[in-house]
Design a protein around this motif. Structure first.
Motif, PDB file in Angstrom:
ATOM      1  N   GLY A  91       0.388  -1.440  -0.178  1.00  0.00           N
ATOM      2  CA  GLY A  91      -0.721  -0.081  -0.487  1.00  0.00           C
ATOM      3  C   GLY A  91       0.968   1.232  -0.301  1.00  0.00           C
ATOM      4  O   GLY A  91       0.266   2.464  -0.811  1.00  0.00           O
ATOM      5  N   HIS A  92       1.902   1.653   0.467  1.00  0.00           N
ATOM      6  CA  HIS A  92       2.961   2.279   0.768  1.00  0.00           C
ATOM      7  C   HIS A  92       3.594   2.447  -0.671  1.00  0.00           C
ATOM      8  O   HIS A  92       3.838   3.683  -0.825  1.00  0.00           O
ATOM      9  N   ILE A  93       3.645   1.618  -1.121  1.00  0.00           N
ATOM     10  CA  ILE A  93       4.379   1.745  -2.727  1.00  0.00           C
ATOM     11  C   ILE A  93       3.190   2.061  -3.529  1.00  0.00           C
ATOM     12  O   ILE A  93       3.216   2.901  -5.012  1.00  0.00           O
ATOM     13  N   MET A 153      10.132  -7.237  -5.768  1.00  0.00           N
ATOM     14  CA  MET A 153      10.908  -7.941  -5.316  1.00  0.00           C
ATOM     15  C   MET A 153      10.777  -7.112  -3.619  1.00  0.00           C
ATOM     16  O   MET A 153      11.191  -8.545  -2.576  1.00  0.00           O
ATOM     17  N   LEU A 154      11.014  -6.923  -3.801  1.00  0.00           N
ATOM     18  CA  LEU A 154      11.347  -5.595  -2.633  1.00  0.00           C
ATOM     19  C   LEU A 154      10.281  -6.374  -1.166  1.00  0.00           C
ATOM     20  O   LEU A 154      10.365  -6.045   0.145  1.00  0.00           O
ATOM     21  N   LEU A 155       9.624  -6.006  -1.791  1.00  0.00           N
ATOM     22  CA  LEU A 155       8.216  -6.486  -0.568  1.00  0.00           C
ATOM     23  C   LEU A 155       8.502  -7.765   0.304  1.00  0.00           C
ATOM     24  O   LEU A 155       8.399  -8.372   1.286  1.00  0.00           O
ATOM     25  N   LYS A 173       9.333  -0.513   2.631  1.00  0.00           N
ATOM     26  CA  LYS A 173       8.861   1.290   3.032  1.00  0.00           C
ATOM     27  C   LYS A 173      10.082   2.432   2.469  1.00  0.00           C
ATOM     28  O   LYS A 173       9.849   3.056   1.996  1.00  0.00           O
ATOM     29  N   GLY A 174      10.719   2.154   3.465  1.00  0.00           N
ATOM     30  CA  GLY A 174      12.272   2.278   3.173  1.00  0.00           C
ATOM     31  C   GLY A 174      12.911   2.875   1.728  1.00  0.00           C
ATOM     32  O   GLY A 174      12.587   4.354   1.652  1.00  0.00           O
ATOM     33  N   TRP A 175      13.052   1.573   0.903  1.00  0.00           N
ATOM     34  CA  TRP A 175      13.208   2.234  -0.015  1.00  0.00           C
ATOM     35  C   TRP A 175      12.513   3.204  -1.308  1.00  0.00           C
ATOM     36  O   TRP A 175      12.745   3.685  -1.614  1.00  0.00           O
ATOM     37  N   ILE A 176      11.384   3.020  -0.599  1.00  0.00           N
ATOM     38  CA  ILE A 176      10.397   3.760  -1.712  1.00  0.00           C
ATOM     39  C   ILE A 176      10.398   5.583  -1.192  1.00  0.00           C
ATOM     40  O   ILE A 176      10.641   6.301  -1.794  1.00  0.00           O
ATOM     41  N   THR A 177      10.448   5.630   0.763  1.00  0.00           N
ATOM     42  CA  THR A 177      10.522   6.958   0.489  1.00  0.00           C
ATOM     43  C   THR A 177      12.196   7.275   0.352  1.00  0.00           C
ATOM     44  O   THR A 177      12.134   8.890   0.445  1.00  0.00           O
TER      45      THR A 177
END
Length: 174
Positions: free
Chosen positions: A19-21, A34-36, A43-47
């Motif tokens: 959901g964050h992504i 893949m990161l999930l 989540k940190g990656w997206i931020t």
């Protein structure tokens, strides 16, 4: 095929990160699926990459050119395919993209782009940036933009390494 299966975004452990992504990117791409497998990292990656891409004062053209240069150096086609169209939207030319693999021999780049690309090459190929290359970018970019340029190059080296290590391609993950 990727080295491990893509994560199921509907799995209870993945729903929050998915959901964050989606809130940020409007979709779940192959890398994100893949990161999930590691929800806090996803989540940190997206931020972090939202900050690099959307909260930076660095020119979008420079940002996307160095992202594409990293992809070219690291032979990361998924990264290239994702960012070449964005580079064009940000004002890079097709001639620049065509010349990017051998940019030093091209007259398609201005002095600012050449300094950023030299810095990108040094960071990506050598890690340690020679003093003359550092002095050139420091003379062009104010401190905030130089930090943003540095983190963009470092971050997209991380992206290409994750993509290539896990063999993430542009095919449908399902």
């Amino acid at each position: 095929m990727a080295r491990i299966p893509y994560a199921d975004p509907a799995h209870p452990d993945h729903v929050d990160a998915a959901g964050h992504i989606v809130a940020s990117r409007k979709k779940l791409g192959h890398l994100h699926r893949m990161l999930l497998h590691a929800p806090p990292i996803a989540k940190g990656w997206i931020t972090m990459f939202d900050a690099v891409r959307w909260d930076s004062t660095l020119s979008g053209r420079i940002r996307e050119l160095v992202m594409c240069r990293v992809a070219a150096i690291n032979d990361a086609p998924y990264e290239w395919e994702a960012h070449a169209p964005l580079a064009l939207k940000e004002g890079a030319t097709q001639a620049q993209l065509d010349a990017l693999r051998d940019w030093e021999k091209s007259d398609a780049f201005d002095a600012t782009e050449r300094a950023a690309l030299a810095y990108c090459d040094a960071m990506t190929k050598q890690v340690h940036v020679p003093d003359d290359v550092a002095a050139k970018v420091r003379s062009i970019f104010p401190p905030r933009e130089l930090v943003e340029l540095t983190v963009t190059i470092a971050g997209y080296n991380c992206v290409s390494r994750v993509l290539e290590a896990l063999d993430i391609k542009g095919t449908d993950p399902l």
